[in-house]
Design a protein around this motif. Sequence first.
Motif, PDB file in Angstrom:
ATOM      1  N   TRP A 249      43.168 -18.399 -62.875  1.00  0.00           N
ATOM      2  CA  TRP A 249      41.799 -18.613 -62.385  1.00  0.00           C
ATOM      3  C   TRP A 249      41.021 -17.294 -62.391  1.00  0.00           C
ATOM      4  O   TRP A 249      39.889 -17.238 -62.895  1.00  0.00           O
ATOM      5  N   GLU A 250      41.607 -16.229 -61.830  1.00  0.00           N
ATOM      6  CA  GLU A 250      40.876 -14.972 -61.728  1.00  0.00           C
ATOM      7  C   GLU A 250      40.650 -14.320 -63.094  1.00  0.00           C
ATOM      8  O   GLU A 250      39.630 -13.646 -63.306  1.00  0.00           O
ATOM      9  N   ARG A 251      41.585 -14.506 -64.026  1.00  0.00           N
ATOM     10  CA  ARG A 251      41.409 -13.946 -65.373  1.00  0.00           C
ATOM     11  C   ARG A 251      40.590 -14.874 -66.268  1.00  0.00           C
ATOM     12  O   ARG A 251      40.277 -14.527 -67.402  1.00  0.00           O
ATOM     13  N   ARG A 252      40.299 -16.083 -65.730  1.00  0.00           N
ATOM     14  CA  ARG A 252      39.539 -17.081 -66.478  1.00  0.00           C
ATOM     15  C   ARG A 252      40.234 -17.389 -67.814  1.00  0.00           C
ATOM     16  O   ARG A 252      39.615 -17.420 -68.871  1.00  0.00           O
ATOM     17  N   ASP A 253      41.535 -17.631 -67.676  1.00  0.00           N
ATOM     18  CA  ASP A 253      42.398 -17.861 -68.835  1.00  0.00           C
ATOM     19  C   ASP A 253      42.640 -19.365 -68.980  1.00  0.00           C
ATOM     20  O   ASP A 253      43.472 -19.944 -68.267  1.00  0.00           O
ATOM     21  N   ILE A 254      41.920 -20.001 -69.889  1.00  0.00           N
ATOM     22  CA  ILE A 254      41.991 -21.454 -70.015  1.00  0.00           C
ATOM     23  C   ILE A 254      43.355 -21.910 -70.520  1.00  0.00           C
ATOM     24  O   ILE A 254      43.870 -22.958 -70.105  1.00  0.00           O
ATOM     25  N   ASP A 255      43.985 -21.148 -71.414  1.00  0.00           N
ATOM     26  CA  ASP A 255      45.305 -21.527 -71.919  1.00  0.00           C
ATOM     27  C   ASP A 255      46.360 -21.453 -70.815  1.00  0.00           C
ATOM     28  O   ASP A 255      47.239 -22.321 -70.717  1.00  0.00           O
ATOM     29  N   ALA A 256      46.281 -20.413 -70.001  1.00  0.00           N
ATOM     30  CA  ALA A 256      47.219 -20.283 -68.885  1.00  0.00           C
ATOM     31  C   ALA A 256      47.031 -21.421 -67.887  1.00  0.00           C
ATOM     32  O   ALA A 256      48.005 -21.977 -67.364  1.00  0.00           O
ATOM     33  N   MET A 257      45.769 -21.786 -67.620  1.00  0.00           N
ATOM     34  CA  MET A 257      45.518 -22.894 -66.699  1.00  0.00           C
ATOM     35  C   MET A 257      46.045 -24.196 -67.276  1.00  0.00           C
ATOM     36  O   MET A 257      46.613 -25.023 -66.554  1.00  0.00           O
ATOM     37  N   ALA A 258      45.904 -24.370 -68.579  1.00  0.00           N
ATOM     38  CA  ALA A 258      46.377 -25.593 -69.220  1.00  0.00           C
ATOM     39  C   ALA A 258      47.877 -25.780 -69.031  1.00  0.00           C
ATOM     40  O   ALA A 258      48.365 -26.908 -68.895  1.00  0.00           O
ATOM     41  N   SER A 259      48.622 -24.674 -69.009  1.00  0.00           N
ATOM     42  CA  SER A 259      50.079 -24.760 -68.870  1.00  0.00           C
ATOM     43  C   SER A 259      50.511 -25.158 -67.464  1.00  0.00           C
ATOM     44  O   SER A 259      51.685 -25.479 -67.252  1.00  0.00           O
ATOM     45  N   LEU A 260      49.581 -25.167 -66.510  1.00  0.00           N
ATOM     46  CA  LEU A 260      49.919 -25.445 -65.113  1.00  0.00           C
ATOM     47  C   LEU A 260      49.548 -26.857 -64.678  1.00  0.00           C
ATOM     48  O   LEU A 260      50.009 -27.317 -63.634  1.00  0.00           O
ATOM     49  N   LEU A 261      48.702 -27.528 -65.444  1.00  0.00           N
ATOM     50  CA  LEU A 261      48.174 -28.820 -65.022  1.00  0.00           C
ATOM     51  C   LEU A 261      48.955 -29.982 -65.625  1.00  0.00           C
ATOM     52  O   LEU A 261      49.295 -29.971 -66.805  1.00  0.00           O
ATOM     53  N   ALA A 262      49.201 -30.987 -64.791  1.00  0.00           N
ATOM     54  CA  ALA A 262      49.814 -32.224 -65.275  1.00  0.00           C
ATOM     55  C   ALA A 262      48.838 -32.965 -66.181  1.00  0.00           C
ATOM     56  O   ALA A 262      47.622 -32.765 -66.113  1.00  0.00           O
ATOM     57  N   GLU A 263      49.368 -33.830 -67.016  1.00  0.00           N
ATOM     58  CA  GLU A 263      48.528 -34.588 -67.949  1.00  0.00           C
ATOM     59  C   GLU A 263      47.477 -35.408 -67.204  1.00  0.00           C
ATOM     60  O   GLU A 263      46.343 -35.567 -67.673  1.00  0.00           O
ATOM     61  N   ASP A 264      47.844 -35.939 -66.028  1.00  0.00           N
ATOM     62  CA  ASP A 264      46.912 -36.773 -65.265  1.00  0.00           C
ATOM     63  C   ASP A 264      46.272 -36.015 -64.111  1.00  0.00           C
ATOM     64  O   ASP A 264      45.800 -36.616 -63.140  1.00  0.00           O
ATOM     65  N   ALA A 265      46.209 -34.692 -64.205  1.00  0.00           N
ATOM     66  CA  ALA A 265      45.629 -33.884 -63.129  1.00  0.00           C
ATOM     67  C   ALA A 265      44.168 -34.247 -62.904  1.00  0.00           C
ATOM     68  O   ALA A 265      43.452 -34.637 -63.828  1.00  0.00           O
ATOM     69  N   ARG A 266      43.746 -34.116 -61.658  1.00  0.00           N
ATOM     70  CA  ARG A 266      42.346 -34.369 -61.352  1.00  0.00           C
ATOM     71  C   ARG A 266      41.749 -33.183 -60.607  1.00  0.00           C
ATOM     72  O   ARG A 266      42.459 -32.424 -59.944  1.00  0.00           O
ATOM     73  N   PHE A 267      40.424 -33.048 -60.717  1.00  0.00           N
ATOM     74  CA  PHE A 267      39.694 -31.962 -60.062  1.00  0.00           C
ATOM     75  C   PHE A 267      38.526 -32.599 -59.326  1.00  0.00           C
ATOM     76  O   PHE A 267      37.664 -33.234 -59.944  1.00  0.00           O
ATOM     77  N   THR A 268      38.485 -32.451 -58.005  1.00  0.00           N
ATOM     78  CA  THR A 268      37.392 -32.998 -57.205  1.00  0.00           C
ATOM     79  C   THR A 268      36.663 -31.863 -56.508  1.00  0.00           C
ATOM     80  O   THR A 268      37.217 -30.770 -56.324  1.00  0.00           O
ATOM     81  N   MET A 269      35.414 -32.137 -56.068  1.00  0.00           N
ATOM     82  CA  MET A 269      34.622 -31.066 -55.452  1.00  0.00           C
ATOM     83  C   MET A 269      33.573 -31.591 -54.477  1.00  0.00           C
ATOM     84  O   MET A 269      32.393 -31.270 -54.582  1.00  0.00           O
ATOM     85  N   PRO A 270      33.932 -32.418 -53.509  1.00  0.00           N
ATOM     86  CA  PRO A 270      32.916 -32.876 -52.558  1.00  0.00           C
ATOM     87  C   PRO A 270      32.300 -31.686 -51.792  1.00  0.00           C
ATOM     88  O   PRO A 270      32.986 -30.691 -51.592  1.00  0.00           O
ATOM     89  N   PRO A 271      31.006 -31.770 -51.451  1.00  0.00           N
ATOM     90  CA  PRO A 271      30.158 -32.970 -51.463  1.00  0.00           C
ATOM     91  C   PRO A 271      29.481 -33.289 -52.794  1.00  0.00           C
ATOM     92  O   PRO A 271      28.663 -34.207 -52.839  1.00  0.00           O
ATOM     93  N   LEU A 272      29.771 -32.545 -53.874  1.00  0.00           N
ATOM     94  CA  LEU A 272      29.296 -32.989 -55.186  1.00  0.00           C
ATOM     95  C   LEU A 272      30.036 -34.264 -55.569  1.00  0.00           C
ATOM     96  O   LEU A 272      31.255 -34.356 -55.378  1.00  0.00           O
ATOM     97  N   PRO A 273      29.356 -35.258 -56.103  1.00  0.00           N
ATOM     98  CA  PRO A 273      30.034 -36.508 -56.445  1.00  0.00           C
ATOM     99  C   PRO A 273      30.893 -36.396 -57.692  1.00  0.00           C
ATOM    100  O   PRO A 273      31.748 -37.243 -57.928  1.00  0.00           O
TER     101      PRO A 273
END
Length: 358
Positions: A249-273
């Motif tokens: 996250w801090e290095r803004r490394d998209i490939d590194a983040m991809a290696s950490l997320l499950a195929e069905d991972a979700r990202f939520t951010m209330p109060p944004l819908p």
Amino acid sequence: MPPPPDPLEEAESLLSLLSRARAGDTAAFDQLVAHRRRQLHAHCYRMLGSPFDADDALQETLLAAWRGLAGFESRSALGTWLYRIATHVCLRLISQRPRRITSPDHGAPLLATAELGAPVAGPVWLEPLPDDDERHPQALGIGTRAEDPAATLQRREHVALAFVAALQHLPGTQRAVLLLREVLEYSAAETAEMLGTSVASVNSALQRAQKTVNERMPPAHSVQLLGAQPGNDEQVQQQLLLQRFVSAWERRDIDAMASLLAEDARFTMPPLPAWFNGRRHALLFFAERVFQTAWRLQPLRGNGQPGFACYMQQAGDDRFRPGGVVLLRLGGDGLIASIDSFIDPAVCRRFGMAEEIF
């Protein structure tokens, strides 16, 4: 190691405090309920899905207990009497306030990141509760003393975001029955007495509540809570995963983040819908929106889960300012199954985030 407390001395002390409190001694009353505040607050939180609503319920519970102390006849334990009051307070609030929801309850996931929608205001979102924090003495108090790891895991499961979210889909009475029976472990007869109903009604409500919660919860194999078993090999791997998450996250490394997320991972951010379902769309959001800003992450815990205080640095600013609180859930494959981000400033303050960091 100090000797264990003497039960007789404890009983005599309780009777003394009770007598003084009934005579109008507010200090005695405060001492009488002091060690029950946190547990009562957690119960109200499970019922209501918001630490702020739980604050209101706890305050009302203690006020009602103070006013009704003369009528407490000691036929049940003091804790049982307080839970009865708290439960009825919560049931009344449930009837008056909208149900707390999560992002999937609000609408379908987004497929693009250009428009995230306006924040949905009002007391509608499920909100997280900090674990033990000296700034919030009503926090969960999970893992602050030596106890059986299985007991620690059970306590965390009973306040995990997924469990509290599932509870919000139950009618108030079913919610109360499930919590009194399965979390607080009261008998069906005790629960019936606390709710003023029959054992048959309690058993029926429990069966319906269990069915709904089981349907709403993620599969059992994907409800592992990070940090559930301190000291074992799995915990070491989990800590490494958390470190890699911060680094990505801090290095803004998209490939590194991809290696950490499950195929069905979700990202939520209330109060944004807006929310994103699946690794592909979560990564799209990271790449096109999140990683356009510099970040600093500091560890924290909420709902028995690990997370981070996320500070963002806007262009032209030399400091990082609160961007949100993130809590993580680990899937059965050892990858991150859910990133629940809460960007409400009130939530950031609840978790003790600084106004700015360098």
